[in-house]
Scaffold this active site. Structure first.
Site: not given
Ligand code: LLP
Length: 419
Positions: A241, A279, A344, A373
């Site tokens: 997150g 991310r 489109c 992503y």
């Molecule tokens: N752990 C779980 C259980 C998750 O669902 C996620 C992301 C992460 C870890 C990793 O989160 P991060 O550190 O990357 O924030 N497609 C969206 C982001 C979706 C995130 C889904 N879950 C975007 O492009 O912003």
């Protein structure tokens, strides 16, 4: 120096000119800087090391599943957070040991749970009572005891885009933190589960740390309550997150401050902490390179039409996400364009009213901070092939995914005999 920067009026990635790579690879393509990815991993790890005795960084594969990237992260000691059978197999294939893999996700199938049990992975993050029962049955039937955690839903607002917030009680994720005790009591006596973990993930792209603080506080209260009931938690999985800067206007979050929050929230905890960043490790290390197909002058607007579209990078269309877009050739930014793709759909827009130098057909642009992503959410919409991916290491580069062809795309299709 920044891994993606101008040198002598040209955009470089580490020591290589983007335009040179584009000449041989074609466009569009994703480009990753090994040094930037390593820097991000090292910054995260260093901050954790400074404050925590026992931790594991499980890269969220959903953010970037290229095997070369996974191999690179594995070589630095990363584990993996997986959400499908295929991600689990890919992690193993990329050299990530089973005892460094956690399995998350709200809809794991029996087949997926069985695979996790067979491989004795580090932890399965359970999302419901029903899933706990199924996992227990599977483990018992195989004569095993699988390490598991209950994903709690701490009911906090992550202050991020509503499509990527996961820790409010109306979201489908986790188990209401106030009801979790009951589940621990039922399943900590089971033969198939070693229920010594607790898990949470409140959302993605958090640029404020207060929601983490609130969620961790609830988690630590719950751990205390569990202890009073003789249930000892040995692993806290704090999810991912941590946000990154897409727009210069945003203030970056400091992994050091984040780790301090983790440390303070769980000061009296002596087990291990699992992180699931996606991310933070990959976003800034990747970019999308596209070529200008046309400059379309309309009444109100100048459209810069690229050969990349929302099928290649869906974040702007899906989350109204901002990505910085620069011309690969440096120049004075005295022109205004709406930068769009060829698809489109009116939502196929990368950026509105962006300032760029005077652009011409054939000119290249770089869409920054697209390493997470980006490719992992690409599709074949409009029958557009998945694009290529390139990894740069100092003055070398490698094609880590070839561009798809129409033949590749049609490989699995069949015509029925009556046509
Ligand atoms: N752990 C779980 C259980 C998750 O669902 C996620 C992301 C992460 C870890 C990793 O989160 P991060 O550190 O990357 O924030 N497609 C969206 C982001 C979706 C995130 C889904 N879950 C975007 O492009 O912003």
């Amino acid at each position: 120096m920044n891994a993606f920067d101008y040198q002598n009026g040209e955009m470089f990635v580490d020591s290589l000119a983007v335009s040179e790579i584009a000449k041989s690879v074609g466009t569009p393509f994703y480009i990753y800087s090994q040094s930037e990815i390593c820097n991000c991993f090292n910054a995260f790890e260093k901050a954790a090391k400074k404050r925590l005795k026992d931790f594991l960084i499980c890269f969220a594969i959903k953010s970037n599943a290229n095997p070369a990237i996974l191999k690179l992260l594995a070589s630095m000691g990363a584990g993996a957070d997986v959400v499908s059978k295929e991600e689990l197999l890919l992690a193993l294939k990329s050299g990530i040991a089973a005892n460094k893999i956690v399995f998350s996700g709200v809809g794991k199938t029996e087949e997926e749970l069985a695979l996790a049990v067979e491989h004795d992975i580090r932890q399965v993050n359970i999302e419901s009572e029903e899933e706990a029962a199924t996992l227990n049955e599977i483990a018992v039937s195989k004569g095993k005891k699988i390490k598991a955690a209950i994903r709690i839903n701490p009911d906090v607002d992550a202050h991020t885009h509503q499509k990527i917030t996961t820790g409010k009680k109306e979201n489908k994720f986790g188990i209401n933190w106030e009801k979790a005790l009951n589940l621990y009591q039922i399943f900590s006596k089971s033969n198939g589960l070693d229920l010594s973990g607790i898990d949470l993930h409140i959302g993605s792209q958090l640029l404020e740390l207060t929601p983490f603080e609130q969620a961790f506080k609830r988690t630590s209260e719950l751990i205390r309550l569990l202890k009073e009931h003789s249930i000892k938690i040995q692993t806290i999985d704090v999810g991912g997150g941590l946000g990154v800067v897409y727009n210069e206007k945003d203030a970056p979050v400091d992994p050091d401050t984040y780790m301090q929050i983790v440390h303070d929230a769980f000061a009296d905890f002596d087990g291990s902490i699992i992180f699931e960043p996606g991310r933070f490790l990959l976003a800034s290390g990747g970019a999308l390179i596209a070529r200008t197909v046309r400059i379309k002058k309309a009444d109100e607007k100048n459209f810069l039409v690229l050969d990349a579209g929302m099928n290649d990078l869906i974040r702007p269309a899906m989350y109204d996400a901002y990505h910085e877009i620069l011309s690969v050739k440096a120049g004075v930014c005295d022109q205004t364009y709406d930068i769009v793709g060829p698809i489109c759909e009116s939502s196929d827009i990368f950026g509105k009213d962006r300032r760029l130098p005077l652009m011409d057909e054939g000119d290249l642009v770089i869409v920054k901070t697209a390493g997470a992503y980006g490719f992992s959410m690409a599709s074949n919409y409009n029958c557009r092939p998945l694009c290529a991916e390139v990894l740069v290491h100092k003055n070398r580069y490698a094609l880590i995914r070839r561009r798809q062809t129409l033949e590749n795309m049609l490989f699995l299709t069949r015509e029925p005999e009556w046509l």
